[in-house]
Design an enzyme around this catalytic site. Structure first.
Site, PDB file in Angstrom:
ATOM      1  N   GLY A 305      -1.131   8.632 -11.868  1.00 44.87           N
ATOM      2  CA  GLY A 305      -1.764   7.429 -12.389  1.00 44.87           C
ATOM      3  C   GLY A 305      -3.053   7.153 -11.646  1.00 44.87           C
ATOM      4  O   GLY A 305      -3.711   8.073 -11.154  1.00 44.87           O
ATOM      5  N   GLU A 306      -3.449   5.894 -11.624  1.00 44.79           N
ATOM      6  CA  GLU A 306      -4.632   5.365 -10.944  1.00 44.79           C
ATOM      7  C   GLU A 306      -5.937   6.045 -11.355  1.00 44.79           C
ATOM      8  O   GLU A 306      -6.953   5.939 -10.673  1.00 44.79           O
ATOM      9  CB  GLU A 306      -4.477   5.384  -9.417  1.00 44.79           C
ATOM     10  CG  GLU A 306      -4.421   6.728  -8.735  1.00 44.79           C
ATOM     11  CD  GLU A 306      -4.059   6.651  -7.254  1.00 44.79           C
ATOM     12  OE1 GLU A 306      -4.733   7.322  -6.444  1.00 44.79           O
ATOM     13  OE2 GLU A 306      -3.099   5.930  -6.910  1.00 44.79           O
ATOM     14  N   GLY A 307      -5.925   6.778 -12.484  1.00 40.86           N
ATOM     15  CA  GLY A 307      -7.124   7.462 -12.955  1.00 40.86           C
ATOM     16  C   GLY A 307      -7.348   8.819 -12.331  1.00 40.86           C
ATOM     17  O   GLY A 307      -8.361   9.476 -12.601  1.00 40.86           O
TER      18      GLY A 307
END
Length: 339
Positions: A305-307
């Site tokens: 996640g988190e880009g």
């Protein structure tokens, strides 16, 4: 600060009045590509990436000098159901880690010279447990959409949206099922690492939500409000505003994809400005990308996640742009073209 959208009607209207890509700039990029010292099509998908960037940046030779990574964090009432291997307070802790520069996305942003913003969306006020109530009021959902929309810089060459929120793969699975059909088992995955009875419970929670909200899930915005979360609403707002500003978007994993899919369901052309940076290890993500018609640039089994997955793929786009901008033409290099 003036909010971009005053109500859901304004959001719907914006989703139906989207900018088209610049066909002339795409054609100019293709024409230049034909003159470069390589066989036609030899750089394959890298060439397609250049044409995409040219069309949405509206210039024949695209640039990646100004990349922005926007992370949105939210907390979910459904997390109290034990759908994640981590406690809800990790959301706040990870936001602090982003702000200190200690997360993977900070290193990737630094590597690529990208700016990074983190928007913590009322972390002390989780959404409602969507298995028994609507996750958000319309006002809360609209506020989150506007938070995402205002996070998109006008001068950006590329937007990479990311997220943080314990429980949000559960939310993404519920939203994907609401938008594209299927039961919970066909969308729910391990997320942060749940398995066995915990995974079965996660599936049960999503099935309960789909049943509870069934009468309203035909409306993509209602689906977002009822089974989404603040960070997903913000992601949707960011992707929509990027389209309105003609900023190309590099999508991250399952949560980002599910949020962006709301725009695709409001308007079949809604995600034309988006590329899929990677396909994550979350099983529903591969299915979602197939529904969206977005082949991933990378398949590395990532699930952070988190880009982060999309941020890794920035390197591919930079390689594509560097070749397109810097290679000599056949005439410049005095190289004979194919007869």
């Amino acid at each position: 600060m003036t909010q971009p959208f005053r109500d859901f009607a304004a959001v719907r209207a914006a989703a139906l009045t989207l900018l088209a890509p610049d066909a002339d700039m795409m054609a100019a990029a293709r024409e230049r590509d034909l003159q470069l010292t390589k066989p036609t099509g030899a750089l394959a998908r890298l060439e397609d990436c250049v044409f995409h960037l040219a069309a949405w940046q509206r210039r024949a030779i695209p640039r990646l000098d100004n990349i922005h990574i926007a992370i949105f964090a939210g907390n979910h009432g459904v997390a109290a159901r034990g759908v994640s291997a981590y406690p809800a307070e990790v959301t706040v802790q990870m936001v602090a880690n982003f702000e200190r520069g200690g997360a993977a996305i900070n290193q990737l942003a630094r590597l690529h010279g990208a700016t990074l913003s983190v928007a913590a969306l009322e972390l002390n006020r989780p959404t409602e447990d969507f298995s028994v109530a609507a996750a958000m009021t319309e006002a809360d959902c609209l506020a989150a959409i506007n938070a995402g929309a205002t996070a998109v810089p006008s001068s950006c060459d590329l937007l990479v949206p990311g997220e943080m929120g314990i429980g949000n793969t559960t939310t993404a699975a519920a939203l994907a099922a609401a938008l594209y059909g299927g039961n919970a088992a066909s969308w729910v995955g391990p997320g942060t690492g749940v398995n066995g009875d915990a995974l079965a419970s996660k599936i049960g929670v999503v099935d309960a939500a789909l049943g509870f909200h069934a009468a309203w899930l035909g409306d993509p915005l209602e689906a977002l409000r009822r089974v989404g979360g603040r960070e997903l609403a913000a992601l949707f707002g960011a992707v929509l505003m990027a389209r309105l500003k003609s900023v190309p978007v590099l999508l991250d994993g399952f949560v980002v994809g599910a949020a962006a899919a709301v725009l695709a369901r409001l308007n079949p052309t809604g995600l034309e400005h988006c590329l899929a940076g990677h396909v994550s290890a979350e099983p529903g993500h591969r299915r979602l990308l197939a529904e969206l018609g977005k082949p991933a640039l990378l398949d590395l089994g990532m699930r952070l996640g988190e880009g982060a997955g999309a941020a890794v793929a920035i390197g591919l786009l930079k390689a594509a742009v560097a070749c397109h901008a810097g290679m000599a033409t056949f005439a410049e290099a005095s190289v004979s073209q194919r007869g």
